[in-house]
Design a protein around this motif. Structure first.
Motif, PDB file in Angstrom:
ATOM      1  N   ASP A   1     -18.997  -5.289  -7.699  1.00 31.24           N
ATOM      2  CA  ASP A   1     -20.121  -4.609  -7.177  1.00 31.24           C
ATOM      3  C   ASP A   1     -21.680  -5.657  -8.486  1.00 31.24           C
ATOM      4  OD1 ASP A   1     -18.667  -2.609  -6.613  1.00 31.24           O
ATOM      5  OD2 ASP A   1     -19.168  -1.090  -8.641  1.00 31.24           O
TER       6      ASP A   1
ATOM      7  N   ILE B   1      -8.036   8.181  -4.523  1.00 30.41           N
ATOM      8  CA  ILE B   1      -9.098   7.724  -3.291  1.00 30.41           C
ATOM      9  C   ILE B   1      -9.285   6.724  -4.549  1.00 30.41           C
ATOM     10  CG2 ILE B   1     -10.601   7.006  -1.573  1.00 30.41           C
ATOM     11  CD1 ILE B   1      -9.502  10.190  -0.667  1.00 30.41           C
TER      12      ILE B   1
ATOM     13  N   THR C   1      -8.520   2.704   3.333  1.00 27.77           N
ATOM     14  CA  THR C   1      -9.275   2.648   1.384  1.00 27.77           C
ATOM     15  C   THR C   1      -9.207   0.737   1.012  1.00 27.77           C
ATOM     16  OG1 THR C   1      -9.202   4.878   1.277  1.00 27.77           O
ATOM     17  CG2 THR C   1     -10.028   3.141  -0.540  1.00 27.77           C
ATOM     18  N   GLU C   2      -9.354  -0.204   0.467  1.00 29.32           N
ATOM     19  CA  GLU C   2      -9.744  -1.268   0.314  1.00 29.32           C
ATOM     20  C   GLU C   2      -9.102  -1.316  -1.651  1.00 29.32           C
ATOM     21  OE1 GLU C   2      -7.571  -3.281   1.832  1.00 29.32           O
ATOM     22  OE2 GLU C   2      -8.194  -2.171   3.993  1.00 29.32           O
ATOM     23  N   ILE C   3      -8.889  -2.016  -1.846  1.00 31.44           N
ATOM     24  CA  ILE C   3      -8.805  -1.703  -3.384  1.00 31.44           C
ATOM     25  C   ILE C   3     -10.138  -2.888  -3.474  1.00 31.44           C
ATOM     26  CG2 ILE C   3      -8.084  -3.024  -5.339  1.00 31.44           C
ATOM     27  CD1 ILE C   3      -5.096  -2.043  -4.441  1.00 31.44           C
ATOM     28  N   GLU C   4     -11.231  -2.113  -4.475  1.00 29.85           N
ATOM     29  CA  GLU C   4     -12.275  -3.907  -4.682  1.00 29.85           C
ATOM     30  C   GLU C   4     -11.220  -4.803  -5.797  1.00 29.85           C
ATOM     31  OE1 GLU C   4     -14.958  -1.084  -6.642  1.00 29.85           O
ATOM     32  OE2 GLU C   4     -15.041   0.313  -5.279  1.00 29.85           O
ATOM     33  N   THR C   5     -12.635  -5.755  -4.991  1.00 33.63           N
ATOM     34  CA  THR C   5     -12.102  -6.556  -6.443  1.00 33.63           C
ATOM     35  C   THR C   5     -12.327  -6.646  -7.534  1.00 33.63           C
ATOM     36  OG1 THR C   5     -13.757  -7.956  -5.873  1.00 33.63           O
ATOM     37  CG2 THR C   5     -11.547  -8.735  -4.155  1.00 33.63           C
ATOM     38  N   GLN C   6     -11.878  -7.258  -8.912  1.00 36.74           N
ATOM     39  CA  GLN C   6     -13.100  -7.013  -9.857  1.00 36.74           C
ATOM     40  C   GLN C   6     -14.165  -7.521  -9.964  1.00 36.74           C
ATOM     41  OE1 GLN C   6     -10.243  -8.296 -12.501  1.00 36.74           O
ATOM     42  NE2 GLN C   6     -10.433  -6.245 -13.966  1.00 36.74           N
TER      43      GLN C   6
ATOM     44  N   TYR D   1      -7.393   4.501  -6.316  1.00 34.57           N
ATOM     45  CA  TYR D   1      -6.578   2.863  -5.513  1.00 34.57           C
ATOM     46  C   TYR D   1      -8.446   2.001  -5.394  1.00 34.57           C
ATOM     47  CZ  TYR D   1      -4.838   0.363  -1.694  1.00 34.57           C
ATOM     48  OH  TYR D   1      -4.473  -0.314  -0.585  1.00 34.57           O
ATOM     49  N   GLU D   2      -9.233   2.871  -5.195  1.00 35.31           N
ATOM     50  CA  GLU D   2     -10.365   1.884  -4.817  1.00 35.31           C
ATOM     51  C   GLU D   2      -9.794   0.424  -6.489  1.00 35.31           C
ATOM     52  OE1 GLU D   2     -13.436   3.770  -2.405  1.00 35.31           O
ATOM     53  OE2 GLU D   2     -13.350   4.438  -4.270  1.00 35.31           O
ATOM     54  N   LYS D   3     -10.181   1.304  -6.888  1.00 37.25           N
ATOM     55  CA  LYS D   3     -10.585   0.737  -8.478  1.00 37.25           C
ATOM     56  C   LYS D   3      -9.473   0.086  -9.306  1.00 37.25           C
ATOM     57  CE  LYS D   3     -14.995   2.157  -8.607  1.00 37.25           C
ATOM     58  NZ  LYS D   3     -15.821   1.361  -7.966  1.00 37.25           N
ATOM     59  N   LEU D   4      -8.282   0.752  -8.305  1.00 41.52           N
ATOM     60  CA  LEU D   4      -7.113   0.046  -9.094  1.00 41.52           C
ATOM     61  C   LEU D   4      -6.817  -1.885  -9.994  1.00 41.52           C
ATOM     62  CD1 LEU D   4      -4.565   1.921  -9.296  1.00 41.52           C
ATOM     63  CD2 LEU D   4      -3.283   0.404  -7.599  1.00 41.52           C
ATOM     64  N   ASN D   5      -7.790  -2.676  -9.672  1.00 41.72           N
ATOM     65  CA  ASN D   5      -7.758  -3.377 -10.401  1.00 41.72           C
ATOM     66  C   ASN D   5      -8.318  -3.599 -11.742  1.00 41.72           C
ATOM     67  OD1 ASN D   5      -6.102  -5.314  -8.488  1.00 41.72           O
ATOM     68  ND2 ASN D   5      -8.039  -5.658  -7.547  1.00 41.72           N
ATOM     69  N   LEU D   6      -9.406  -2.449 -12.092  1.00 33.82           N
ATOM     70  CA  LEU D   6      -9.630  -2.232 -13.103  1.00 33.82           C
ATOM     71  C   LEU D   6      -8.603  -1.354 -14.532  1.00 33.82           C
ATOM     72  CD1 LEU D   6     -13.805  -0.580 -11.858  1.00 33.82           C
ATOM     73  CD2 LEU D   6     -12.450  -3.098 -12.825  1.00 33.82           C
TER      74      LEU D   6
ATOM     75  N   ALA E   1      -5.593   8.651   3.953  1.00 33.29           N
ATOM     76  CA  ALA E   1      -7.311   8.821   3.599  1.00 33.29           C
ATOM     77  C   ALA E   1      -6.921   7.065   3.002  1.00 33.29           C
ATOM     78  CB  ALA E   1      -8.202   9.065   2.045  1.00 33.29           C
ATOM     79  N   ILE E   2      -6.035   6.441   2.323  1.00 33.68           N
ATOM     80  CA  ILE E   2      -6.103   5.703   1.307  1.00 33.68           C
ATOM     81  C   ILE E   2      -5.962   3.848   2.704  1.00 33.68           C
ATOM     82  CG2 ILE E   2      -3.712   4.233   0.343  1.00 33.68           C
ATOM     83  CD1 ILE E   2      -5.976   6.177  -1.844  1.00 33.68           C
ATOM     84  N   GLN E   3      -5.273   4.948   3.785  1.00 34.60           N
ATOM     85  CA  GLN E   3      -5.295   3.539   4.563  1.00 34.60           C
ATOM     86  C   GLN E   3      -6.238   3.155   4.963  1.00 34.60           C
ATOM     87  OE1 GLN E   3      -2.461   1.885   5.911  1.00 34.60           O
ATOM     88  NE2 GLN E   3      -1.460   3.888   4.378  1.00 34.60           N
TER      89      GLN E   3
ATOM     90  N   GLN F   1      -7.364  15.012  -4.325  1.00 35.28           N
ATOM     91  CA  GLN F   1      -7.938  14.033  -3.073  1.00 35.28           C
ATOM     92  C   GLN F   1      -8.587  12.398  -3.298  1.00 35.28           C
ATOM     93  OE1 GLN F   1      -7.247  15.338   0.154  1.00 35.28           O
ATOM     94  NE2 GLN F   1      -8.888  13.330   2.048  1.00 35.28           N
TER      95      GLN F   1
ATOM     96  N   ARG G   1       0.802  -1.520   0.304  1.00 34.29           N
ATOM     97  CA  ARG G   1      -0.212   0.307   0.305  1.00 34.29           C
ATOM     98  C   ARG G   1       0.692   1.056   0.425  1.00 34.29           C
ATOM     99  NH1 ARG G   1      -5.808   0.674   2.737  1.00 34.29           N
ATOM    100  NH2 ARG G   1      -5.337  -1.331   3.391  1.00 34.29           N
TER     101      ARG G   1
ATOM    102  N   MET H   1      -2.588   9.714   1.525  1.00 40.69           N
ATOM    103  CA  MET H   1      -2.000   8.325   2.366  1.00 40.69           C
ATOM    104  C   MET H   1      -2.514   8.095   3.009  1.00 40.69           C
ATOM    105  SD  MET H   1      -0.310   7.331  -0.220  1.00 40.69           S
ATOM    106  CE  MET H   1      -0.228   5.612   0.873  1.00 40.69           C
TER     107      MET H   1
ATOM    108  N   VAL I   1       1.248   8.871  -5.857  1.00 41.14           N
ATOM    109  CA  VAL I   1       0.993  10.427  -5.428  1.00 41.14           C
ATOM    110  C   VAL I   1       1.640  11.616  -5.911  1.00 41.14           C
ATOM    111  CG1 VAL I   1      -0.282  11.890  -3.731  1.00 41.14           C
ATOM    112  CG2 VAL I   1      -0.480   9.593  -3.754  1.00 41.14           C
TER     113      VAL I   1
END
Lengths: 212, 86
Positions: free
Chosen positions: B53, A65, B45-50, A68-73, B41-43, A61, A28, B39, A35
């Motif tokens: 949704d 964020i 947050t989790e990366i969404e699995t494909q 990061y959430e959608k990094l797999n996309l 905020a990133i702590q 910001q 992480r 950073m 950034v």
């Protein structure tokens, strides 16, 4: 591009894609480097839409964020920077829609330019007028113009960021330019500007040679 | 004609760049703080699995077409979220 490969070969600095892979694999803290590399560019882009540093900072910001959430996309079809720009443009558009920010001050009085005014004053007044016209443009046209003129991106990259076909990106840019041109031409006597601007035309000519 | 158009376009772009009103903060601390905030905020947050949704939203879109469900009124417990006005 060449220098990026050189750095990669020498192990001096990781590419964006390598860092993205590291983050995906659970590191992480590596995201911090992404950034650091892109926050300034993203802030500059956001400020073109929001006109306020705090609001633009919020956009940056939120974009980081979301990225990061959608990094797999992220499929690496485009560069990470283009992908980030795409997210930031979408966030900015949503914010503008939600909050209906109006940045045009109705009390602003158009600056008149007298025939005797010096070139500096003409230049400043023209800049203000053009900026107002840019702000009046529809969002898509403004986005295409900003990315092309200020960010020096190719139409292929603009199309990727705007999630539209190449020709649509180009058409949006042309429409924006046409609107500005009508204002620009009415304000400037091209003959008098010709002498001063030909010096700068050299590099510009090649730069904007891409099928406009 | 085309030459003049190109000339005006180039001049316009040059003027837009020259008269750019966007000025970024020059203080390096500004960017360090922004990086720190992001950073932080990133702590959390989790990366969404494909495809996560889709799995949540559309897990059973065609429940009423499943074989074996009796469609007689009142035999299946399908409820609306809306509260009864009564």
């Amino acid at each position: 591009m060449g220098s990026e490969i050189d750095r990669r070969m020498s192990g001096e600095m990781k590419t964006d894609l390598q860092i993205v892979d590291d983050v995906r694999n659970g590191d992480r803290s590596s995201y911090s480097e992404l950034v650091k590399r892109h926050q300034k560019g993203l802030l500059r882009l956001s400020m073109r839409f929001m006109k306020d540093t705090d609001l633009a900072q919020d956009i940056v910001q939120e974009a980081f964020i979301k990225a990061y959430e959608k990094l797999n996309l992220f499929e690496a079809r485009a560069t990470f920077k283009s992908w980030l720009f795409q997210i930031a443009v979408n966030v900015a558009r949503n914010k503008l829609r939600e909050n209906k920010y109006h940045f045009t001050d109705i009390n602003d009085i158009e600056i008149g330019v007298e025939a005797t005014a010096d070139k500096g004053l003409i230049s400043n007044a023209l800049g203000d007028v053009l900026q107002k016209e840019v702000d009046k443009l529809p969002f898509k046209q403004k986005t295409a113009l900003v990315l092309r003129v200020y960010e020096d991106l190719s139409f292929a990259e603009i199309a990727e960021i705007m999630q539209c076909p190449y020709d649509t990106a180009k058409a949006n840019y042309r429409h924006a330019l046409l609107k500005l041109k009508s204002v620009f031409q009415s304000r400037v006597d091209l003959q008098t500007w010709g002498v001063d601007t030909t010096a700068t035309m050299g590099p510009m000519s090649t730069k904007f040679a891409e099928a406009e | 004609m085309k030459g003049k158009r190109f000339y005006v376009d180039t001049l316009l772009k040059e003027t837009l760049k020259k008269e750019d009103k966007v000025h970024l903060p020059s203080d390096p601390m500004f960017y360090e703080n922004m990086q720190t905030n992001i950073m932080a905020a990133i702590q959390h947050t989790e990366i969404e699995t494909q495809g996560s949704d889709q799995n949540i939203k559309w897990s059973k879109p065609w429940v009423f077409l499943e074989p074996g469900i009796n469609l007689e009124e009142g035999s299946i417990k399908l409820h609306s979220n809306k509260k009864s006005p009564l």
